[in-house]
Scaffold this active site. Structure first.
Site, PDB file in Angstrom:
ATOM      1  N   SER A  21       3.856   1.023   2.681  1.00 17.13           N
ATOM      2  CA  SER A  21       5.202   0.552   2.378  1.00 17.13           C
ATOM      3  C   SER A  21       5.944   1.445   1.396  1.00 17.13           C
ATOM      4  CB  SER A  21       5.182  -0.893   1.876  1.00 17.13           C
ATOM      5  OG  SER A  21       4.092  -1.140   1.053  1.00 17.13           O
TER       6      SER A  21
ATOM      7  N   GLY B 292      -7.838   7.358   3.284  1.00 18.90           N
ATOM      8  CA  GLY B 292      -7.073   6.290   2.667  1.00 18.90           C
ATOM      9  C   GLY B 292      -6.477   5.448   3.769  1.00 18.90           C
TER      10      GLY B 292
ATOM     11  N   CYS C  32       9.360   1.353  -5.209  1.00 20.79           N
ATOM     12  CA  CYS C  32       8.871   0.385  -4.220  1.00 20.79           C
ATOM     13  C   CYS C  32       8.215  -0.807  -4.909  1.00 20.79           C
ATOM     14  CB  CYS C  32       7.876   1.057  -3.282  1.00 20.79           C
ATOM     15  SG  CYS C  32       7.166  -0.065  -2.055  1.00 20.79           S
TER      16      CYS C  32
ATOM     17  N   THR D  33       0.836  -1.187   0.000  1.00 21.84           N
ATOM     18  CA  THR D  33       0.000   0.000   0.000  1.00 21.84           C
ATOM     19  C   THR D  33       0.873   1.238   0.000  1.00 21.84           C
ATOM     20  OG1 THR D  33      -1.718  -1.108   1.254  1.00 21.84           O
ATOM     21  CG2 THR D  33      -1.770   1.271   1.271  1.00 21.84           C
TER      22      THR D  33
ATOM     23  N   ALA E 158       5.980   4.117  -7.325  1.00 21.52           N
ATOM     24  CA  ALA E 158       5.775   2.827  -7.996  1.00 21.52           C
ATOM     25  C   ALA E 158       7.025   2.365  -8.734  1.00 21.52           C
ATOM     26  CB  ALA E 158       4.596   2.913  -8.965  1.00 21.52           C
TER      27      ALA E 158
ATOM     28  N   LYS F  42      -8.259   1.627  -2.013  1.00 25.51           N
ATOM     29  CA  LYS F  42      -7.884   1.924  -0.632  1.00 25.51           C
ATOM     30  C   LYS F  42      -8.169   3.370  -0.240  1.00 25.51           C
ATOM     31  CE  LYS F  42      -4.124  -1.142  -1.672  1.00 25.51           C
ATOM     32  NZ  LYS F  42      -2.701  -1.183  -1.910  1.00 25.51           N
TER      33      LYS F  42
END
Length: 185
Positions: free
Chosen positions: A137, A58, A172, A14, A169, A46
């Site tokens: 994360s 969120g 991670c 997430t 993105a 989310k």
């Protein structure tokens, strides 16, 4: 941090980012859910709107736990309409003191047109100094990118959020580019 006593798999995946700029507030969340090294879902949602579209939330962490907290937050918003800070503080107080709620493993980013709050199970209700907050994360990657972009580009709040999430993105492995973006203002 306390040691986990459950035998459930290690769920990750997430990144939630909130950006406030020029009277607009955005919360963006990626769609990835991973179990260990495996992506089990790529299009999870989310980010939610609450309070008749006046509040965005969120979540990062265990989904069922997050839904429980969002339901509690909605009840607090009904009890304290147009008082987001008070609703968040009351939720954090309940979360910390209630035996059932204390076991919930999630974090919330909550925002209205004027404020952003990070709400945690240890009683924190944190308002960012720079109009940008992130959890999950990939949160630190998105936070750093958004902080760099918010005052140094002509991008609006949504543009900053989308670009920062794209950067997260790329860095991670628990974050993807499948975004849910909600905007106020």
């Amino acid at each position: 941090m306390s040691e986990r006593t459950t035998t459930f798999p290690d769920w990750h995946g997430t990144t939630i980012l909130a950006v406030r700029k020029d009277g607009r507030t955005v919360i963006a969340g990626d769609g990835q859910v991973s179990m260990g090294p495996t992506i089990v879902k790529g299009a999870a949602r989310k980010v939610r709107t609450l309070a008749g579209g006046k509040v965005l939330a969120g979540f990062a962490g265990a989904t069922a736990d997050a839904f429980t907290l969002i339901e509690r937050l909605e009840a607090k918003l009904e009890q304290y309409p147009d008082q987001l800070a008070r609703a968040c503080v009351d939720l954090a107080k309940d979360w910390r003191t209630d035996r059932y709620l204390r076991r919930l493993e999630a974090m919330l980013l909550v925002a209205d047109r004027h404020s952003i709050f990070t709400v945690t199970g240890v009683g924190d209700v944190l308002e960012p100094e720079h109009g940008v907050a992130a959890v999950g994360s990939g949160g630190n990657f998105a936070l750093a990118a958004a902080r760099a972009l918010v005052d140094n580009t002509d991008l609006d709040a949504e543009g900053v959020a989308r670009r920062a999430m794209a950067i997260a993105a790329e860095i991670c492995v628990y974050t993807n580019g499948n975004l849910t973006v909600e905007t106020l203002g």
